[in-house]
Design a protein around this motif. Structure first.
Motif, PDB file in Angstrom:
ATOM      1  N   MET A 116       0.829  -1.206   0.000  1.00 24.71           N
ATOM      2  CA  MET A 116       0.000   0.000   0.000  1.00 24.71           C
ATOM      3  C   MET A 116       0.863   1.256   0.000  1.00 24.71           C
ATOM      4  SD  MET A 116      -3.368  -0.589   0.042  1.00 24.71           S
ATOM      5  CE  MET A 116      -4.194   0.701   0.984  1.00 24.71           C
TER       6      MET A 116
ATOM      7  N   TYR B 155      -8.392   3.058  -0.328  1.00 21.87           N
ATOM      8  CA  TYR B 155      -7.682   4.342  -0.346  1.00 21.87           C
ATOM      9  C   TYR B 155      -8.588   5.497   0.085  1.00 21.87           C
ATOM     10  CZ  TYR B 155      -3.798   2.084  -2.772  1.00 21.87           C
ATOM     11  OH  TYR B 155      -2.727   1.271  -3.091  1.00 21.87           O
TER      12      TYR B 155
ATOM     13  N   LYS C  66      -2.080   2.338  -6.567  1.00 19.38           N
ATOM     14  CA  LYS C  66      -3.436   2.824  -6.824  1.00 19.38           C
ATOM     15  C   LYS C  66      -3.611   3.203  -8.292  1.00 19.38           C
ATOM     16  CE  LYS C  66      -6.743   6.452  -5.624  1.00 19.38           C
ATOM     17  NZ  LYS C  66      -6.959   7.726  -4.894  1.00 19.38           N
TER      18      LYS C  66
END
Length: 527
Positions: free
Chosen positions: A346, A399, A352
């Protein structure tokens, strides 16, 4: 139209306030559940019965199920403060005496002030049990989505429910055909009716309003049924608001605008009699929320004349074999790519962005089945692509959580999906099968939108229909496929073309063989 999630939550909160501190089993159960179902905008008389007689498995004595919705829900109610352990034992004790097709998926136990909901078909890893107090009803109201037809589906190859549904449509088809109602009008009429039956049980329509219209508003002898259906089809093709007549019957005005050209064409409608009306009502009383659009399409086609079905070369490809084709072709590779992206930390600033690009790419893929039949390959490919997309969304929405793991604002479910039915193209020589494919794609789209809603937030539906699969009716051997989907835009081509032994070919089919393969050699022996 079905109630919005906010309206359901508001009604649930009011229900909880009204019933706080109350609860006597013998005197208040029926009123309690009438009002409970009204929270979801579903009159209980449309779906369930009170005090259903049944024998106890251990004593063979006759008992009564407090509330029973065949195939869906069994409720065992106790007075306020009484133990629900005994209620659960009592509820499960009824099961051996129920018919297999009537066994419920859900069991609800309550003492008016607490609820216990059990999903007996919850998949491994899914929560199959929910317990909460009455004051938290609004918080958990979405868990009762099955009342309005919004629930997660698990489809099984060769599921008898699909065969039962096809037989009901077949009985209606035969009754209509025997009356002299045949050809194009009959085929389009049946496709529309199947859509209405599905919509009535899955949340496209307010639950049960189609069945209620047929049963309550039409004459038992069927004399006015054709007129009501004609008005209904016209209503489904007319936007809500000023475009609908001010004098339109309120039961008809309750139906949504569907669009998609499904109801646009004016059909010659049948003159119903008692038997024809009864066959339609039989189909209405069936629970269409359990059918698989992918499998049902082929079974639906089997209501055609058997000789015609053989002549057209129609055949059924089961889901297992379809997956054996599309998994190595593209699904396995897409899942492998997703797993690689998912496994990245992450903290990786590109994770993302790459997941978002991957989701956008899914929405840009184009698929062609040049002999699509009732759309089995297209429908299952679409479903599998949506399942993968949901997993991508699951990673992306993390997110949007704050440091406490909560969302700062409600998710806009309508903005989560990029995959749509207009990415799928098919060629089919038979108009009936082509229209089934188109309609079944919309049905699967609705099922997957329900699943998206259950996973991530408020109810989401693509009604009215704004996009459609590209199903072209014609002979694929006589057409230039690039006119339908340019090769540069086609991501994957798949299918299972119909086959016939060389001894059964018509003159036109033999001409197709010569045009494609020529006349030299043993090509005439090819299937």
């Amino acid at each position: 139209m079905p109630l919005s999630p906010n309206e359901i939550r508001s009604r649930a909160a009011s229900f909880a306030r009204e019933w706080a501190g109350q609860g006597y089993e013998k005197g208040q159960t029926q009123l309690f559940y009438r009002e409970f179902f009204e929270v979801f905008g579903v009159p209980i008389k449309r779906v369930a019965t009170f005090e259903e007689p049944v024998k106890h498995a251990d004593t063979s004595k006759r008992g009564f199920i407090d509330l029973f919705w065949k195939g869906k829900l069994l409720v065992e109610q106790k007075s306020m403060g009484q133990s629900l352990i005994k209620a659960k034992t009592q509820a499960l004790d009824y099961f051996p005496s129920l018919k297999d097709e009537d066994l419920p998926r859900y069991v609800l136990l309550s003492d008016f002030q607490t609820f216990e909901l059990y999903d007996l078909e919850a998949a491994d890893g899914e929560e199959g049990e929910l317990k909460f107090p009455l004051e938290e009803f609004a918080k958990h109201a979405h868990k009762f989505g099955f009342i309005t037809g919004v629930e997660k589906k698990t489809f099984k190859d060769q599921d008898p429910v699909n065969i039962d549904a096809a037989e009901l449509v077949g009985a209606l088809h035969d009754a209509l055909e025997d009356s002299g109602y045949t050809g194009h009008d009959l085929e389009r009429f049946l496709v529309r009716i199947v859509f209405c039956l599905f919509a009535d049980d899955t949340g496209i329509f307010a639950r049960g309003i189609f069945e209620d219209l047929i049963e309550r508003r039409t004459n038992p002898d069927g004399s006015d049924l054709g007129g009501w259906i004609a008005q209904l089809f016209q209503t489904l093709d007319t936007e809500k608001g000023p475009t609908r007549p001010k004098t339109l019957d309120e039961d008809l005005d309750a139906f949504p605008y569907v669009n998609g050209a499904l109801f646009k064409e004016t059909l010659r409608l049948p003159s119903f009699n008692t038997e024809m009306r009864d066959r339609l009502l039989d189909a209405c009383r069936f629970d269409w929320s359990e059918i698989s659009p992918a499998i049902f399409g082929s079974l639906f086609q089997s209501v055609m004349n058997r000789d015609e079905r053989r002549q057209m070369g129609a055949h059924y490809t089961n889901e297992t074999n379809i997956l054996k084709t599309i998994q190595p072709l593209f699904l396995d590779g897409l899942w492998e790519e997703f797993e690689r992206l998912k496994s990245r930390s992450m903290r990786d600033t590109r994770r993302k962005t790459e997941l978002e690009k991957f989701r956008e790419r899914l929405g840009s893929l184009r698929f062609l089945d040049p002999a699509c039949g009732c759309g089995n390959f297209l429908i299952i490919a679409y479903r599998e692509l949506r399942i993968l997309e949901i997993e991508i969304v699951r990673e992306l929405i993390d997110y949007q959580r704050d440091s406490f793991g909560q969302f700062n604002a409600p998710l806009d479910v309508s903005d989560l999906s990029r995959v749509n039915v207009d990415q799928f193209y098919g060629i089919e020589i038979g108009e009936f099968a082509g229209r089934i494919a188109e309609t079944a794609m919309w049905m699967m789209d609705h099922i997957m939108n329900n699943r998206l809603s259950l996973e991530f937030g408020p109810y989401y539906s693509r009604i009215p229909l704004r996009k459609a699969p590209h199903i072209v009716v014609g002979n694929a051997l006589e057409m230039d496929w690039s006119d339908i989907l340019p090769p540069a835009e086609c991501s994957y081509l798949f299918g299972n073309p119909p086959f016939r032994g060389h001894q059964y070919r018509t003159e036109d089919q033999q001409a197709d063989m010569w045009r494609v393969w020529g006349r030299k050699g043993q090509v005439n022996r090819l299937d």
